[in-house]
Write a protein that holds these residues in place. Structure first.
Motif, PDB file in Angstrom:
ATOM      1  N   PHE B  14      20.601 -18.813  32.338  1.00 44.88           N
ATOM      2  CA  PHE B  14      20.844 -20.256  32.483  1.00 44.88           C
ATOM      3  C   PHE B  14      21.117 -20.478  33.963  1.00 44.88           C
ATOM      4  O   PHE B  14      22.204 -20.155  34.439  1.00 44.88           O
ATOM      5  CB  PHE B  14      22.054 -20.695  31.653  1.00 44.88           C
ATOM      6  N   VAL B  17      23.126 -17.854  35.913  1.00 48.09           N
ATOM      7  CA  VAL B  17      23.868 -16.996  34.982  1.00 48.09           C
ATOM      8  C   VAL B  17      22.898 -16.189  34.123  1.00 48.09           C
ATOM      9  O   VAL B  17      22.138 -16.743  33.332  1.00 48.09           O
ATOM     10  CB  VAL B  17      24.780 -17.837  34.061  1.00 48.09           C
ATOM     11  N   VAL B  19      22.366 -14.109  31.048  1.00 47.17           N
ATOM     12  CA  VAL B  19      23.076 -13.795  29.800  1.00 47.17           C
ATOM     13  C   VAL B  19      22.415 -12.660  29.032  1.00 47.17           C
ATOM     14  O   VAL B  19      23.048 -12.022  28.197  1.00 47.17           O
ATOM     15  CB  VAL B  19      23.225 -15.029  28.878  1.00 47.17           C
ATOM     16  N   PRO B  38      33.252  -9.799  26.176  1.00 46.82           N
ATOM     17  CA  PRO B  38      34.109 -10.886  26.667  1.00 46.82           C
ATOM     18  C   PRO B  38      33.477 -12.263  26.449  1.00 46.82           C
ATOM     19  O   PRO B  38      32.273 -12.364  26.214  1.00 46.82           O
ATOM     20  CB  PRO B  38      34.248 -10.580  28.163  1.00 46.82           C
ATOM     21  N   ASN B  39      34.300 -13.285  26.536  1.00 46.66           N
ATOM     22  CA  ASN B  39      33.789 -14.652  26.440  1.00 46.66           C
ATOM     23  C   ASN B  39      32.742 -14.884  27.514  1.00 46.66           C
ATOM     24  O   ASN B  39      32.913 -14.463  28.653  1.00 46.66           O
ATOM     25  CB  ASN B  39      34.925 -15.660  26.628  1.00 46.66           C
ATOM     26  N   GLY B  40      31.660 -15.532  27.128  1.00 45.78           N
ATOM     27  CA  GLY B  40      30.608 -15.830  28.092  1.00 45.78           C
ATOM     28  C   GLY B  40      29.646 -14.682  28.306  1.00 45.78           C
ATOM     29  O   GLY B  40      28.769 -14.750  29.161  1.00 45.78           O
ATOM     30  N   ALA B  41      29.779 -13.611  27.533  1.00 46.50           N
ATOM     31  CA  ALA B  41      28.897 -12.451  27.707  1.00 46.50           C
ATOM     32  C   ALA B  41      27.474 -12.750  27.231  1.00 46.50           C
ATOM     33  O   ALA B  41      26.527 -12.062  27.613  1.00 46.50           O
ATOM     34  CB  ALA B  41      29.451 -11.255  26.935  1.00 46.50           C
ATOM     35  N   LYS B  43      26.865 -13.495  23.724  1.00 45.55           N
ATOM     36  CA  LYS B  43      26.748 -13.088  22.317  1.00 45.55           C
ATOM     37  C   LYS B  43      26.133 -14.199  21.467  1.00 45.55           C
ATOM     38  O   LYS B  43      25.179 -13.976  20.716  1.00 45.55           O
ATOM     39  CB  LYS B  43      28.140 -12.698  21.762  1.00 45.55           C
ATOM     40  N   THR B  44      26.704 -15.400  21.605  1.00 46.93           N
ATOM     41  CA  THR B  44      26.200 -16.526  20.824  1.00 46.93           C
ATOM     42  C   THR B  44      24.755 -16.852  21.182  1.00 46.93           C
ATOM     43  O   THR B  44      23.920 -17.136  20.319  1.00 46.93           O
ATOM     44  CB  THR B  44      27.107 -17.762  21.030  1.00 46.93           C
ATOM     45  N   THR B  45      24.457 -16.759  22.494  1.00 46.81           N
ATOM     46  CA  THR B  45      23.083 -17.022  22.939  1.00 46.81           C
ATOM     47  C   THR B  45      22.111 -16.020  22.305  1.00 46.81           C
ATOM     48  O   THR B  45      20.985 -16.380  21.952  1.00 46.81           O
ATOM     49  CB  THR B  45      23.008 -16.936  24.476  1.00 46.81           C
TER      50      THR B  45
HETATM   51  N1  LIG Z   1      22.615 -24.278  26.768  1.00 44.88           N
HETATM   52  C1  LIG Z   1      23.231 -23.695  27.817  1.00 44.88           C
HETATM   53  N2  LIG Z   1      23.033 -24.155  29.064  1.00 44.88           N
HETATM   54  C2  LIG Z   1      23.644 -23.572  30.110  1.00 44.88           C
HETATM   55  N3  LIG Z   1      24.460 -22.521  30.029  1.00 44.88           N
HETATM   56  C3  LIG Z   1      24.698 -22.006  28.807  1.00 44.88           C
HETATM   57  C4  LIG Z   1      24.102 -22.572  27.632  1.00 44.88           C
HETATM   58  N4  LIG Z   1      24.523 -21.872  26.565  1.00 44.88           N
HETATM   59  C5  LIG Z   1      25.336 -20.916  27.044  1.00 44.88           C
HETATM   60  N5  LIG Z   1      25.452 -20.994  28.381  1.00 44.88           N
HETATM   61  C6  LIG Z   1      26.225 -20.091  29.230  1.00 44.88           C
HETATM   62  O1  LIG Z   1      25.795 -18.791  28.959  1.00 44.88           O
HETATM   63  C7  LIG Z   1      26.881 -17.897  28.947  1.00 44.88           C
HETATM   64  C8  LIG Z   1      26.931 -17.177  27.615  1.00 44.88           C
HETATM   65  O2  LIG Z   1      27.377 -18.062  26.611  1.00 44.88           O
HETATM   66  P1  LIG Z   1      27.564 -17.580  25.113  1.00 44.88           P
HETATM   67  O3  LIG Z   1      26.302 -17.015  24.606  1.00 44.88           O
HETATM   68  O4  LIG Z   1      28.128 -18.726  24.361  1.00 44.88           O
HETATM   69  O5  LIG Z   1      28.652 -16.438  25.286  1.00 44.88           O
HETATM   70  P2  LIG Z   1      29.610 -15.770  24.210  1.00 44.88           P
HETATM   71  O6  LIG Z   1      29.184 -16.193  22.840  1.00 44.88           O
HETATM   72  O7  LIG Z   1      29.428 -14.314  24.425  1.00 44.88           O
HETATM   73  O8  LIG Z   1      30.990 -16.208  24.544  1.00 44.88           O
HETATM   74  C9  LIG Z   1      28.114 -18.720  29.270  1.00 44.88           C
HETATM   75  O9  LIG Z   1      28.379 -18.599  30.637  1.00 44.88           O
HETATM   76  C10 LIG Z   1      27.705 -20.107  28.913  1.00 44.88           C
HETATM   77  O10 LIG Z   1      28.395 -21.029  29.711  1.00 44.88           O
END
Ligand SMILES: Nc1ncnc2c1ncn2[C@@H]1O[C@H](COP(=O)(O)OP(=O)(O)O)[C@@H](O)[C@H]1O
Ligand SMILES: [Mg+2]
Lengths: 339, 242
Positions: B14, B17, B19, B38-41, B43-45
């Motif tokens: 992103f 960043v 990911v 960690p948060n922001g790693a 995982k959700t993405t």
């Molecule tokens: N749609 C998006 N646009 C821009 N940045 C994003 C988006 N989704 C996630 N991010 C960034 O990508 C990184 C990973 O997010 P995420 O996958 O939610 O991490 P986790 O689930 O591991 O905490 C974070 O820095 C988040 O801010």
């Protein structure tokens, strides 16, 4: 395991349906108790209920915020006049033929406008409507830019007397509106309606739970064009005259319709009905004020959007848990299964 | 044995960043994999890219040996890939029961009437039976998370992706959740579970992977992984921002 049943009706919806049934009887007998002025006003009100309900389905449920539905109002109107004047089709038959033709036309329109998102989609639909208006003004057999009236012979052939014709048109308006509303309620209670309501609430979750969002939106767009064109055809049959500027008016067929839906409650079937009543009440009481009346309407719309973003019906429905129509599915566990 | 779900050389950024930096991941049929980081790693993405709501910049996603990289989310769901959202995404205006009916009817392509009793049972299993007719928008965060789980299960998944479903639970609720997930697994569903509540993961998964800096920096036996120095170091970080 099978101690469950699912019901649609709630106490409020039973009351709602009863109220609607009584209102229908009263309205259906209006020619016997109302004067000419009342009938005309009510018929116009019905057509706005229908138009707003269709726009609500499109924007409130499918998230397709079109500001170009006048394209289909005008298309329906012009189809009716073309069929009646050029092909001698009976005007009432023409209303019902205009629907499917408009539905067909809406498919390539969707192919074009569905490429656009959000505000661009809205602008795209408006551009399409403007193109339709320009095309209509090029049809010289239908009066070009100045429009055309329904031939006197056709008007006379509809009914033996003027009163009889006005009754006929009144019942037609009531009937078509009931038809549109019934179709919307049936759609919402169907499998497609389940998908549509899910899309209304959360598109990403809808997709992630197996709903083909684009397909549902396309279906809604086509169905809405179908209904809108029929209503448009009827509106201009009642007016007995069509012109590009009136038939494709963004003010009458989109701005007012959005106002109605927003103040009544977007994303709820009851919203446009409530909204139309408020709109007509305001119009009747404020129209002496001239253009000030438009300003007041604008102010009302802003106040409602700020304090009751789900409209007046949304406010009531959420506070009291009401639904006037049996749309929700309620899970009831049957008594013998009390384990 | 072919993997039921595989990510191959997935990359995603992103802006600046990064990911995902060439991630490879494969989940075996019947396996339960835990993911921490960690948060922001990212995982959700990663779940977003697996289920189709987020497009990877490059790389492939395979489901049961077939490439699904170009498939939209709804098709992946119908194939049997379900997820719960970390930030719950309920159909707020619909009832809790209707939420689950939507998932069951569309996620598994069934007629509406045939899913009713299955949905009622699922609400029971997920502890939502008494809220079946409540508006989903009015649920507490905890109940919203339960609804996420119920909806994902309603699609009859072959692979279930869980994103932080245990946070905020009491000891007792957590035990119930672990039992439910073990049940689901026993029915043959393969699972990837992203979770900060490490003891819940340790009780459930066969394998634990650690996502950090766009890569899996460790993967293997859960107890071994959690004890490794590197992971402990990252977890100091989590403790700091939790
Ligand atoms: N749609 C998006 N646009 C821009 N940045 C994003 C988006 N989704 C996630 N991010 C960034 O990508 C990184 C990973 O997010 P995420 O996958 O939610 O991490 P986790 O689930 O591991 O905490 C974070 O820095 C988040 O801010
Ligand atoms: Mg996350």
């Amino acid at each position: 395991m099978s101690g469950y049943s699912v019901e649609h009706a709630t106490r409020s919806s039973r009351v709602g349906v009863a109220v609607i049934a009584i209102a229908l009887v009263v309205l259906a007998t209006a020619p016997f108790w109302g004067d000419r002025q009342t009938l005309r006003l009510l018929a116009e009100l019905f057509t706005f209920v229908a138009l707003a309900s269709l726009w609500n389905l499109l924007a409130g449920y499918a998230g397709l915020v079109s500001v170009g539905q006048q394209a289909f109002v005008g298309l329906g109107a012009y189809l009716l006049f073309a069929m009646v004047i050029l092909a001698g089709v009976h005007p009432i038959a023409a209303i019902f033929i205009a629907g499917p033709i408009a539905a067909l036309v809406s498919i390539p329109v969707a192919a074009l406008t569905f490429r656009l998102r959000g505000a661009y989609f809205a602008i795209g639909t408006w551009v399409v409507a403007e193109v339709f208006r320009l095309l209509a003004s090029q049809i010289s057999v239908l009066g070009g830019g100045s429009g055309v009236s329904l031939p006197a012979s056709v008007v006379i052939a509809m009914a033996p007397t003027r009163t009889a014709r006005e009754f006929e048109l009144y019942w037609l308006a009531l009937g078509l509106t009931v038809l549109v509303l019934a179709a919307i309620v049936m759609l919402l209670r169907s499998r497609h309606g389940l998908a549509l309501t899910a899309i209304r609430d959360n598109e990403v979750a809808a997709q992630s739970n197996g709903i083909d969002v684009t397909r549902v939106k396309l279906i809604v767009y086509v169905l809405t064009a179908f209904g809108t064109a029929m209503v448009g055809a009827l509106i201009f049959l009642m007016k007995l005259r069509v012109s590009p500027d009136t038939a494709f008016s963004v003010n009458d067929w989109t701005a007012f319709v959005i106002f109605i839906t927003v103040i009544g409650g977007i994303g709820r079937v009851e919203g446009p009905i409530i909204g139309t009543i408020i709109f007509f009440f305001m119009r009747q009481t404020l129209s002496d004020l001239g253009s000030l009346y438009l300003l007041i309407m604008g102010a009302v719309a802003i106040v409602v959007m700020l304090w009751a973003p789900k409209g007046l019906w949304g406010l009531i429905a959420e506070r009291f848990g009401w639904q006037a129509l049996p749309l929700q599915r309620h899970l009831v566990s049957t008594p013998q299964d009390k384990s | 044995m072919p993997a039921i779900l595989a990510l191959e050389s997935i990359a995603k950024r992103f802006g600046a960043v990064v990911v995902a930096d060439g991630i490879d991941l494969s989940l075996n049929e019947g396996e339960a994999l835990g993911i921490i980081g960690p948060n922001g790693a990212g995982k959700t993405t990663l779940f977003g890219m697996a289920t189709g709501t987020v497009k990877p910049d490059s790389g492939k996603v395979l489901f049961a040996g077939k490439e699904i990289t170009a498939l939209p989310p709804e098709s992946r769901c119908r194939l049997g890939l379900a997820r719960s959202f970390q930030i719950p995404q309920p159909f707020s205006g619909m009832t809790v029961f209707e939420n689950v009916v939507v998932a069951a009817a569309f996620g598994n392509n069934e007629r509406e009437k045939t899913v009713y009793s299955r949905c009622a049972d699922l609400l029971e299993r997920c502890g939502l039976a008494d809220k079946a007719n409540k508006r989903a928008g009015g649920l507490t965060l905890l109940d919203r998370k339960r609804l996420e789980l119920a909806r994902a299960l309603a699609t009859k998944p072959r692979v279930l992706l869980l994103d932080e479903v245990a946070g905020g639970l009491t000891e007792h609720e957590c035990t119930t959740l672990i039992a439910l997930i073990k049940d689901v697994r026993a029915e043959g569903v393969s699972i990837i579970w992203i979770e900060h509540v490490v003891h819940a993961l340790l009780a459930t998964v066969d394998r634990l992977a650690v996502l950090h800096g766009g890569k899996f920096i460790a993967s293997g036996d859960p107890h071994t992984v959690i004890k490794s120095a590197e992971v402990a170091e990252i977890y100091m970080g989590i403790a700091a921002d939790a």
